[in-house]
Design a protein around this motif. Structure first.
Motif, PDB file in Angstrom:
ATOM      1  N   HIS A   1       0.832  -1.204   0.000  1.00 31.91           N
ATOM      2  CA  HIS A   1       0.000   0.000   0.000  1.00 31.91           C
ATOM      3  C   HIS A   1       0.867   1.255   0.000  1.00 31.91           C
TER       4      HIS A   1
ATOM      5  N   LEU B   1       0.933   3.782  -3.093  1.00 30.46           N
ATOM      6  CA  LEU B   1       0.442   5.135  -2.838  1.00 30.46           C
ATOM      7  C   LEU B   1       1.410   6.180  -3.375  1.00 30.46           C
TER       8      LEU B   1
ATOM      9  N   VAL C   1      -4.571  12.612  -3.359  1.00 33.89           N
ATOM     10  CA  VAL C   1      -4.322  11.172  -3.265  1.00 33.89           C
ATOM     11  C   VAL C   1      -4.328  10.722  -1.807  1.00 33.89           C
ATOM     12  N   GLY C   2      -3.641  11.471  -0.944  1.00 35.16           N
ATOM     13  CA  GLY C   2      -3.603  11.107   0.470  1.00 35.16           C
ATOM     14  C   GLY C   2      -4.978  11.135   1.108  1.00 35.16           C
TER      15      GLY C   2
ATOM     16  N   SER D   1      -7.867  10.882  -0.453  1.00 37.41           N
ATOM     17  CA  SER D   1      -8.693   9.830  -1.056  1.00 37.41           C
ATOM     18  C   SER D   1      -8.409   8.477  -0.412  1.00 37.41           C
ATOM     19  N   TYR D   2      -7.133   8.213  -0.135  1.00 34.09           N
ATOM     20  CA  TYR D   2      -6.790   6.940   0.505  1.00 34.09           C
ATOM     21  C   TYR D   2      -7.393   6.857   1.901  1.00 34.09           C
TER      22      TYR D   2
ATOM     23  N   TRP E   1     -11.021   6.145   1.560  1.00 33.27           N
ATOM     24  CA  TRP E   1     -11.234   4.753   1.149  1.00 33.27           C
ATOM     25  C   TRP E   1     -10.991   3.799   2.311  1.00 33.27           C
ATOM     26  N   ARG E   2      -9.971   4.086   3.083  1.00 27.52           N
ATOM     27  CA  ARG E   2      -9.636   3.234   4.223  1.00 27.52           C
ATOM     28  C   ARG E   2     -10.599   3.449   5.386  1.00 27.52           C
TER      29      ARG E   2
ATOM     30  N   VAL F   1       0.191   9.361   5.713  1.00 27.90           N
ATOM     31  CA  VAL F   1      -0.350   8.111   5.189  1.00 27.90           C
ATOM     32  C   VAL F   1       0.698   6.998   5.139  1.00 27.90           C
TER      33      VAL F   1
END
Length: 259
Positions: free
Chosen positions: A31, A35, A83-84, A86-87, A90-91, A173
């Motif tokens: 991950h 990422l 991106v950070g 969004s992760y 999602w998590r 992250v």
């Protein structure tokens, strides 16, 4: 460690070093690497769209040299934030990256952390100089040497996008993901290694790339330790921003011979 603000969900407090299930450790490492790779890939795509948009408006490197340098840089770090974030969505684990408005305790650690970062990097650069190693230059610095006013424009970008983007991605992250499976110390070291490694590709000139990577690695260790101790991402963000602001001001003064 100080506790996070009440509105933040509680964060697991792993051991300094822990042995998790091998599959979990592999998943966390995967991950983290994906990422970072995904963030850089997405940033590259977004930058190209940004340049195409500028070109469509008739703004080229010849007609608008400042914009064609600043817009891609801004989009690069804005993509890191996207991106950070969004992760994390999602998590569904906001506690992975704790943050809050800095308290007086945090402010003290920002000041102390900045002093430690400066001392660490000055010491490292002295050692490197004794070994005859001069760090290579970042691409943004090379460009700024030809257009010194860029250094001043970099400052708001550093405060608003660069420091928040890199700290969210790497200290928040990536370090958070590694921490959950490897423990605090391996998480800090692992994130710092990745942080140093990705700077390798952004270097130009005849200086030592390895020396610059070491500088980025040591920076990552200090910033990562600050994040773990204070449990507030805004602490390393602030220290990172302060350091870069000092660097750019110093470069501007040197490039324009103000002193």
């Amino acid at each position: 460690m100080p506790t996070t603000a009440q509105e933040d969900p509680p964060r697991d407090d792993p051991d300094l070093v822990q042995v998790a299930d091998p599959n979990q450790r592999l998943q966390s490492l995967t991950h983290a690497l994906l990422l970072v790779a995904g963030a850089f890939l997405a940033a590259g795509v977004v930058q190209q769209f940004g340049l195409l948009a500028l070109d469509g408006l008739g703004l080229t490197e010849e007609s608008a040299p400042l914009l064609t340098q600043l817009v891609p840089m801004a989009l690069h770090f804005a993509t890191f934030i996207l991106v950070g974030t969004s992760y994390l969505l999602w998590r569904n684990d906001r506690g992975l990256v704790p943050f809050r408005f800095p308290t007086s305790h945090d402010v003290r650690w920002i000041l102390l952390g900045f002093a430690v970062l400066v001392a660490s990097l000055v010491t490292l650069e002295f050692v490197l100089s004794q070994l005859g190693l001069e760090p290579a230059q970042n691409t943004s610095v090379e460009i700024g040497n030809d257009q010194p006013e860029l250094f001043l424009y970099y400052i708001p970008l550093v405060i608003l996008l660069n420091a928040p983007g890199e700290e969210l991605l790497f200290r928040g992250v990536v370090q958070g993901v590694l921490r959950t499976s490897y423990g605090v110390i391996p998480g800090i070291i692992g994130a710092a290694v990745i942080f140093g490694a990705v700077h390798y590709v952004a270097l130009v000139g005849t200086g030592s790339r390895i020396a610059y990577v070491l500088v980025a690695f040591v920076s990552g260790l200090v910033l990562g330790a600050l994040h773990e101790y204070t449990e507030n991402l805004l602490v390393p963000v602030s220290v990172h921003a302060c350091w870069n602001v000092v660097i750019y001001l110093n470069l501007y003064v040197g490039a324009t011979n103000l002193l």
